[in-house]
Design an enzyme around this catalytic site. Structure first.
Site, PDB file in Angstrom:
ATOM      1  N   PHE A  14       1.746  -1.065  -5.209  1.00  0.00           N
ATOM      2  CA  PHE A  14       1.518  -2.491  -5.361  1.00  0.00           C
ATOM      3  C   PHE A  14       0.288  -2.836  -6.180  1.00  0.00           C
ATOM      4  O   PHE A  14       0.218  -3.908  -6.771  1.00  0.00           O
ATOM      5  CB  PHE A  14       1.489  -3.179  -3.990  1.00  0.00           C
ATOM      6  CG  PHE A  14       2.866  -3.289  -3.423  1.00  0.00           C
ATOM      7  CD1 PHE A  14       3.733  -4.264  -3.870  1.00  0.00           C
ATOM      8  CD2 PHE A  14       3.314  -2.378  -2.488  1.00  0.00           C
ATOM      9  CE1 PHE A  14       5.028  -4.353  -3.379  1.00  0.00           C
ATOM     10  CE2 PHE A  14       4.604  -2.456  -1.982  1.00  0.00           C
ATOM     11  CZ  PHE A  14       5.466  -3.451  -2.429  1.00  0.00           C
ATOM     12  N   GLU A  15      -0.679  -1.970  -6.242  1.00  0.00           N
ATOM     13  CA  GLU A  15      -1.849  -2.242  -7.063  1.00  0.00           C
ATOM     14  C   GLU A  15      -1.558  -1.904  -8.524  1.00  0.00           C
ATOM     15  O   GLU A  15      -1.990  -2.608  -9.414  1.00  0.00           O
ATOM     16  CB  GLU A  15      -3.064  -1.452  -6.569  1.00  0.00           C
ATOM     17  CG  GLU A  15      -3.563  -1.862  -5.203  1.00  0.00           C
ATOM     18  CD  GLU A  15      -4.089  -3.289  -5.136  1.00  0.00           C
ATOM     19  OE1 GLU A  15      -4.415  -3.888  -6.194  1.00  0.00           O
ATOM     20  OE2 GLU A  15      -4.182  -3.815  -4.020  1.00  0.00           O
ATOM     21  N   GLY A  16      -0.818  -0.799  -8.734  1.00  0.00           N
ATOM     22  CA  GLY A  16      -0.595  -0.355 -10.095  1.00  0.00           C
ATOM     23  C   GLY A  16      -1.918   0.001 -10.746  1.00  0.00           C
ATOM     24  O   GLY A  16      -2.967  -0.441 -10.318  1.00  0.00           O
ATOM     25  N   ARG A 143       4.942  -6.918  -1.010  1.00  0.00           N
ATOM     26  CA  ARG A 143       3.968  -5.972  -0.467  1.00  0.00           C
ATOM     27  C   ARG A 143       3.926  -6.065   1.045  1.00  0.00           C
ATOM     28  O   ARG A 143       3.920  -5.049   1.738  1.00  0.00           O
ATOM     29  CB  ARG A 143       2.579  -6.234  -1.057  1.00  0.00           C
ATOM     30  CG  ARG A 143       1.541  -5.235  -0.551  1.00  0.00           C
ATOM     31  CD  ARG A 143       0.187  -5.463  -1.177  1.00  0.00           C
ATOM     32  NE  ARG A 143      -0.736  -4.407  -0.794  1.00  0.00           N
ATOM     33  CZ  ARG A 143      -1.708  -3.960  -1.576  1.00  0.00           C
ATOM     34  NH1 ARG A 143      -1.884  -4.453  -2.774  1.00  0.00           N
ATOM     35  NH2 ARG A 143      -2.506  -2.998  -1.136  1.00  0.00           N
TER      36      ARG A 143
END
Length: 153
Positions: A14-16, A143
């Site tokens: 989810f952060e990438g 998320r």
């Protein structure tokens, strides 16, 4: 407790590692929810050292993620205290705290219910945290659903 690979993978998913430049470096960018602070780089890293114009290489991004996850895990473990907690529950709460902050986790109904052993109630609380700057964000909704699924697995 320490985060498992599943927990770290959830954060990464989810952060990438965003804003990769043509030369392979990564540039700092404004928070997508606010369009400004906190400025972010790499795997969602924020802090006083992250501001417009900051550029890191992949190793700097990966090293900061490892350091940040360790720090969040220590704080989440302290917030949980002696409450019974599975690895998946811990991983989900570390991911949650990585995104919304340990202070928000610490004062949340999610944590209160978890510490009371109401795991179903705690799991349902993740969905409430899908807004930034008062707006529902589809990415946060996804998320939170993934965190809730991991928490309940």
């Amino acid at each position: 407790m320490t985060p498992s690979a599943a927990g770290i993978d959830l954060i990464k998913q989810f952060e990438g590692c965003a804003k990769k430049q043509p030369d392979g470096s990564f540039a700092a960018y404004p928070d997508p929810g606010s369009g400004g602070d906190p400025w972010t780089i790499g795997w969602g890293s924020t802090g006083p050292d992250i501001k417009p114009g900051v550029v890191w290489n992949q190793q700097q991004c990966d090293d900061r993620l490892a350091s940040d996850v360790d720090s969040f895990a220590t704080k989440v473990a302290a917030a949980i205290g002696s409450a019974a907690t599975s690895q998946h529950q811990f991983d989900a709460m570390v991911s949650f705290a990585y995104n919304v902050g340990v202070g928000n986790l610490s004062s949340s109904t999610l944590l209160k219910l978890h510490k009371q052993g109401d795991f179903a109630g705690a799991q349902a609380q993740f969905a409430r945290w899908n807004k930034a700057a008062g707006k529902v964000l589809p990415g946060l909704t996804k998320r939170r659903a993934a965190e809730a699924a991991l928490y309940g697995s």
